[in-house]
Design an enzyme around this catalytic site. Structure first.
Site, PDB file in Angstrom:
ATOM      1  N   LYS A 156       0.852  -1.200   0.000  1.00 57.19           N
ATOM      2  CA  LYS A 156       0.000   0.000   0.000  1.00 57.19           C
ATOM      3  C   LYS A 156       0.883   1.243   0.000  1.00 57.19           C
ATOM      4  O   LYS A 156       1.502   1.581   0.995  1.00 57.19           O
ATOM      5  CB  LYS A 156      -0.905   0.063   1.235  1.00 57.19           C
ATOM      6  CG  LYS A 156      -1.978   1.132   1.059  1.00 57.19           C
ATOM      7  CD  LYS A 156      -2.527   1.667   2.345  1.00 57.19           C
ATOM      8  CE  LYS A 156      -1.743   2.833   2.882  1.00 57.19           C
ATOM      9  NZ  LYS A 156      -1.757   4.059   2.058  1.00 57.19           N
ATOM     10  N   GLY A 209       6.392   5.002   8.592  1.00 59.15           N
ATOM     11  CA  GLY A 209       5.598   6.225   8.663  1.00 59.15           C
ATOM     12  C   GLY A 209       5.811   6.903   9.996  1.00 59.15           C
ATOM     13  O   GLY A 209       6.859   6.730  10.638  1.00 59.15           O
ATOM     14  N   SER A 210       4.803   7.624  10.423  1.00 60.12           N
ATOM     15  CA  SER A 210       4.947   8.412  11.645  1.00 60.12           C
ATOM     16  C   SER A 210       4.876   7.511  12.882  1.00 60.12           C
ATOM     17  O   SER A 210       4.246   6.446  12.860  1.00 60.12           O
ATOM     18  CB  SER A 210       3.841   9.455  11.705  1.00 60.12           C
ATOM     19  OG  SER A 210       2.587   8.805  11.691  1.00 60.12           O
ATOM     20  N   THR A 211       5.493   7.968  13.943  1.00 57.05           N
ATOM     21  CA  THR A 211       5.456   7.222  15.202  1.00 57.05           C
ATOM     22  C   THR A 211       4.013   7.102  15.694  1.00 57.05           C
ATOM     23  O   THR A 211       3.600   6.056  16.203  1.00 57.05           O
ATOM     24  CB  THR A 211       6.357   7.917  16.239  1.00 57.05           C
ATOM     25  OG1 THR A 211       7.706   7.832  15.762  1.00 57.05           O
ATOM     26  CG2 THR A 211       6.281   7.256  17.611  1.00 57.05           C
ATOM     27  N   VAL A 213       1.122   6.897  13.988  1.00 52.75           N
ATOM     28  CA  VAL A 213       0.367   5.827  13.318  1.00 52.75           C
ATOM     29  C   VAL A 213       1.024   4.473  13.619  1.00 52.75           C
ATOM     30  O   VAL A 213       0.337   3.470  13.803  1.00 52.75           O
ATOM     31  CB  VAL A 213       0.260   6.086  11.797  1.00 52.75           C
ATOM     32  CG1 VAL A 213      -0.457   4.929  11.111  1.00 52.75           C
ATOM     33  CG2 VAL A 213      -0.486   7.384  11.524  1.00 52.75           C
ATOM     34  N   GLY A 214       2.353   4.456  13.706  1.00 50.95           N
ATOM     35  CA  GLY A 214       3.061   3.210  14.007  1.00 50.95           C
ATOM     36  C   GLY A 214       2.575   2.573  15.301  1.00 50.95           C
ATOM     37  O   GLY A 214       2.440   1.355  15.408  1.00 50.95           O
ATOM     38  N   GLU A 231       9.266   1.257  10.992  1.00 47.63           N
ATOM     39  CA  GLU A 231      10.294   2.286  10.768  1.00 47.63           C
ATOM     40  C   GLU A 231       9.598   3.617  10.938  1.00 47.63           C
ATOM     41  O   GLU A 231       8.738   3.972  10.126  1.00 47.63           O
ATOM     42  CB  GLU A 231      10.886   2.172   9.350  1.00 47.63           C
ATOM     43  CG  GLU A 231      11.596   0.859   9.048  1.00 47.63           C
ATOM     44  CD  GLU A 231      12.937   0.721   9.732  1.00 47.63           C
ATOM     45  OE1 GLU A 231      13.340   1.629  10.482  1.00 47.63           O
ATOM     46  OE2 GLU A 231      13.582  -0.316   9.519  1.00 47.63           O
ATOM     47  N   CYS A 265      13.434  10.625   7.343  1.00 51.98           N
ATOM     48  CA  CYS A 265      13.424  10.179   8.741  1.00 51.98           C
ATOM     49  C   CYS A 265      14.824  10.227   9.339  1.00 51.98           C
ATOM     50  O   CYS A 265      14.976  10.289  10.546  1.00 51.98           O
ATOM     51  CB  CYS A 265      12.856   8.775   8.821  1.00 51.98           C
ATOM     52  SG  CYS A 265      13.642   7.655   7.670  1.00 51.98           S
ATOM     53  N   GLU A 358       9.916  16.126  15.456  1.00 51.30           N
ATOM     54  CA  GLU A 358      10.343  15.910  14.074  1.00 51.30           C
ATOM     55  C   GLU A 358       9.588  16.898  13.186  1.00 51.30           C
ATOM     56  O   GLU A 358       8.363  16.851  13.097  1.00 51.30           O
ATOM     57  CB  GLU A 358      10.013  14.473  13.652  1.00 51.30           C
ATOM     58  CG  GLU A 358      10.441  14.177  12.230  1.00 51.30           C
ATOM     59  CD  GLU A 358      10.071  12.765  11.778  1.00 51.30           C
ATOM     60  OE1 GLU A 358       8.936  12.346  11.986  1.00 51.30           O
ATOM     61  OE2 GLU A 358      10.968  12.089  11.229  1.00 51.30           O
TER      62      GLU A 358
HETATM   63  P1  NAD Z   1       1.982   8.389   8.076  1.00 54.45           P
HETATM   64  O1  NAD Z   1       2.184   7.665   9.352  1.00 54.45           O
HETATM   65  O2  NAD Z   1       0.944   9.432   8.010  1.00 54.45           O
HETATM   66  O3  NAD Z   1       1.604   7.356   6.926  1.00 54.45           O
HETATM   67  C1  NAD Z   1       2.433   6.279   6.590  1.00 54.45           C
HETATM   68  C2  NAD Z   1       1.603   5.224   5.884  1.00 54.45           C
HETATM   69  O4  NAD Z   1       0.675   4.666   6.823  1.00 54.45           O
HETATM   70  C3  NAD Z   1       0.773   5.759   4.722  1.00 54.45           C
HETATM   71  O5  NAD Z   1       0.763   4.802   3.684  1.00 54.45           O
HETATM   72  C4  NAD Z   1      -0.612   5.888   5.342  1.00 54.45           C
HETATM   73  O6  NAD Z   1      -1.626   5.791   4.390  1.00 54.45           O
HETATM   74  C5  NAD Z   1      -0.630   4.699   6.274  1.00 54.45           C
HETATM   75  N1  NAD Z   1      -1.599   4.792   7.392  1.00 54.45           N
HETATM   76  C6  NAD Z   1      -2.171   5.910   7.921  1.00 54.45           C
HETATM   77  N2  NAD Z   1      -3.022   5.575   8.893  1.00 54.45           N
HETATM   78  C7  NAD Z   1      -3.003   4.224   8.998  1.00 54.45           C
HETATM   79  C8  NAD Z   1      -3.660   3.282   9.836  1.00 54.45           C
HETATM   80  N3  NAD Z   1      -4.528   3.668  10.787  1.00 54.45           N
HETATM   81  N4  NAD Z   1      -3.393   1.976   9.685  1.00 54.45           N
HETATM   82  C9  NAD Z   1      -2.500   1.553   8.763  1.00 54.45           C
HETATM   83  N5  NAD Z   1      -1.855   2.408   7.925  1.00 54.45           N
HETATM   84  C10 NAD Z   1      -2.082   3.721   8.044  1.00 54.45           C
HETATM   85  O7  NAD Z   1       3.415   8.917   7.677  1.00 54.45           O
HETATM   86  P2  NAD Z   1       3.821   9.808   6.426  1.00 54.45           P
HETATM   87  O8  NAD Z   1       3.408  11.207   6.737  1.00 54.45           O
HETATM   88  O9  NAD Z   1       3.405   9.183   5.159  1.00 54.45           O
HETATM   89  O10 NAD Z   1       5.414   9.687   6.482  1.00 54.45           O
HETATM   90  C11 NAD Z   1       6.191  10.508   7.253  1.00 54.45           C
HETATM   91  C12 NAD Z   1       6.676   9.811   8.498  1.00 54.45           C
HETATM   92  O11 NAD Z   1       7.332   8.607   8.164  1.00 54.45           O
HETATM   93  C13 NAD Z   1       7.719  10.606   9.267  1.00 54.45           C
HETATM   94  O12 NAD Z   1       7.452  10.559  10.641  1.00 54.45           O
HETATM   95  C14 NAD Z   1       9.020   9.882   8.978  1.00 54.45           C
HETATM   96  O13 NAD Z   1      10.020  10.056   9.939  1.00 54.45           O
HETATM   97  C15 NAD Z   1       8.567   8.493   8.861  1.00 54.45           C
HETATM   98  N6  NAD Z   1       9.531   7.710   8.101  1.00 54.45           N
HETATM   99  C16 NAD Z   1      10.317   6.792   8.737  1.00 54.45           C
HETATM  100  C17 NAD Z   1      11.251   6.063   8.040  1.00 54.45           C
HETATM  101  C18 NAD Z   1      12.117   5.061   8.712  1.00 54.45           C
HETATM  102  O14 NAD Z   1      12.661   4.230   7.997  1.00 54.45           O
HETATM  103  N7  NAD Z   1      12.255   5.061  10.002  1.00 54.45           N
HETATM  104  C19 NAD Z   1      11.401   6.273   6.689  1.00 54.45           C
HETATM  105  C20 NAD Z   1      10.589   7.214   6.057  1.00 54.45           C
HETATM  106  C21 NAD Z   1       9.647   7.916   6.788  1.00 54.45           C
END
Ligand code: NAD
Length: 454
Positions: A156, A209-211, A213-214, A231, A265, A358
């Site tokens: 996705k 993604g973001s901490t 949502v993670g 991540e 990130c 961040e």
């Molecule tokens: P985000 O958390 O908003 O979204 C990431 C992904 O998760 C997207 O595909 C989104 O559609 C999906 N998502 C959103 N809500 C969800 C849910 N409830 N259940 C499952 N999936 C869901 O993050 P973003 O704004 O796309 O990315 C930026 C963030 O990602 C920053 O915090 C950045 O530091 C982090 N990031 C980390 C790494 C790493 O390797 N550590 C790499 C790149 C980005």
């Protein structure tokens, strides 16, 4: 089965790039069912044949580096130089893990009364959830080892950046990888991503993604004791000691913080400088920041493009309220596009929001430290722990500080974080588990132990 569409806008021109259909919850479930049905036959493909299919996939990505890069420039506003590297990284990661099917060794462990064998078995259906900041590489770090280990994969992409992921799905099919073995499902996180977490037939989630949502992904996976690789965010420190090659440290600091417009990130967005060279370092940093080339991302001279969206630009700007302690700033092109100038802040306190959170944009803070212990204390004064840099000519200090900083990826006298040969991932709230490197297959396999009585 789709519900709605999303319009994709070029961040550098604000022009429409395309419209993509969003996968519904029912569509996701149907894709999971197909991936589940395809699993046994993919698992049983002879290792050499699976390797060959992945190498063919890598060859097609290599053939299409230029169109993939151009697509990413249009969809994400990445500089064309970065986008070429990103497409090349997918090729490299596929090639690297193409070697894995033929080397997925178990062990024979000495035991009394018989023979003991271990096998590394694939998990089944793996869901990969990717962010918008590095759409191609981060997808590849999930799907390449997952496929190599014999899993079927659902990818996705982020809502804003699905185009290169969709193209990679087409290339996989052209390579001969069956359609249901690797499916790309553009859609909302709260719909498609959420189904990966909830659906019992998805046996592993890889989330970047973001901490924030993670955390919800991990909590959702816990309900089924489903493994998750996370991540997440970062606020990494770039530690500059007085004995460093200051000119090089200052000249490269903008690359470490502003690459991909700071939407990285691993951005070294906190520069910690030993107090005795603080002023000198700032003098050297200023021309590097004001000279950072923020340009039309299609130009090969561009070092930085725009931010991903108008909403994200607003979020980044919120870290610069009236009276923010701006030391100096770079410039941006005029006209359309979500531009934001490289900005250096000199906060008065280590608890300022810009120091702690961040920002995910081209904004860095510079703070002084007294000695080695103070540098380590400040570097570790964060909920995050993803990457970081250490600048010193003293090898002993470099190693001591590298061991003391709580972070998954450190570089000495450079700003390198991601090399596909080596493990990548975070400490603390920057994540869980590691991607890339020789051990990534462990995240996509179960170890099965079999005892055979004599
Ligand atoms: P985000 O958390 O908003 O979204 C990431 C992904 O998760 C997207 O595909 C989104 O559609 C999906 N998502 C959103 N809500 C969800 C849910 N409830 N259940 C499952 N999936 C869901 O993050 P973003 O704004 O796309 O990315 C930026 C963030 O990602 C920053 O915090 C950045 O530091 C982090 N990031 C980390 C790494 C790493 O390797 N550590 C790499 C790149 C980005």
């Amino acid at each position: 089965m789709t519900t709605a569409t999303v319009d994709l806008i070029n961040p550098a021109t604000e022009e429409l790039v395309g419209t993509v259909q969003l996968t519904s919850a029912e569509g996701t479930d149907a894709a999971v069912a197909r991936a589940h049905a395809a699993f046994p036959s993919w698992r049983d493909v002879a290792p050499g044949d699976r390797a060959r299919l992945l190498r063919r996939f890598a060859d097609l990505v290599d053939r299409d580096i230029e169109p993939l890069a151009e697509l990413e420039v249009r969809n994400s506003g990445h500089t064309v130089g970065n986008a070429r590297w990103e497409a090349g990284n997918v090729r490299d990661v596929l090639e690297y893990y193409a070697a894995a099917p033929e080397r997925l060794f178990g062990r024979q462990i000495p035991v009394p009364g018989g023979v003991n064998l271990t096998f590394k078995e694939p998990l089944g259906v793996v869901g990969v959830i990717a962010p918008w900041n590095f759409p191609m590489p981060i997808a590849g770090w999930g799907f390449a080892p997952a496929l190599a280990a014999g899993n079927t994969v659902l990818l996705k992409p982020a809502e804003l950046t699905p185009l290169t992921a969709l193209r990679l799905g087409e290339l996989a099919r052209e390579a001969g990888i069956p359609e249901d073995v690797f499916q790309v499902l553009p859609g909302k996180g709260t719909v498609v991503g959420q189904r990966f977490v909830e659906h019992p037939l998805v046996r592993k989630v890889v989330f970047t993604g973001s901490t924030e949502v993670g955390r919800t992904v991990l909590a959702g996976c816990a309900a089924q004791v489903k493994p998750a690789t996370l991540e997440l965010g970062g606020k990494s420190a770039n530690i500059v000691f007085a004995d460093a090659d200051l000119a090089t440290a200052a000249a490269t600091a903008p690359d470490g913080a502003f690459d991909n417009a700071g939407q990285d990130c691993c951005a070294r967005s906190r520069i910690l400088v030993q107090r005795t060279v603080f002023d000198r370092f700032l003098e050297l940093l200023e021309p590097a920041v004001t000279g950072f080339r923020v340009q039309d991302p299609t130009l090969s001279s561009a070092q930085m493009g725009p931010l991903i969206s108008a909403a994200h630009r607003e979020k980044v700007a919120s870290y610069l309220p009236e009276g923010a302690p701006v030391a100096f700033r770079g410039s941006t092109p005029e006209g359309a596009g979500w531009w934001f100038p490289p900005t250096v802040l000199l906060p008065s306190s280590p608890t300022d929001r810009a120091v702690v959170e961040e920002i995910f944009g081209p904004v860095l803070v510079v703070l002084p430290f007294e000695d080695e212990a103070d540098a380590v204390r400040l570097a570790n004064d964060s909920d995050y722990g993803l990457s970081g840099s250490i600048w010193t000519q003293n090898l002993g200090r470099a190693l001591r500080v590298a061991r003391a900083v709580q972070s998954g990826n450190l570089s000495v006298n450079s700003h390198s974080s991601v090399r596909y040969w080596t493990p990548f991932g975070g400490y603390k709230q920057s994540g869980l588990g590691r991607e890339l490197g020789p051990d990534a297959l462990d995240a996509f396999t179960e170890v099965k132990n079999v005892f055979i009585a004599h």
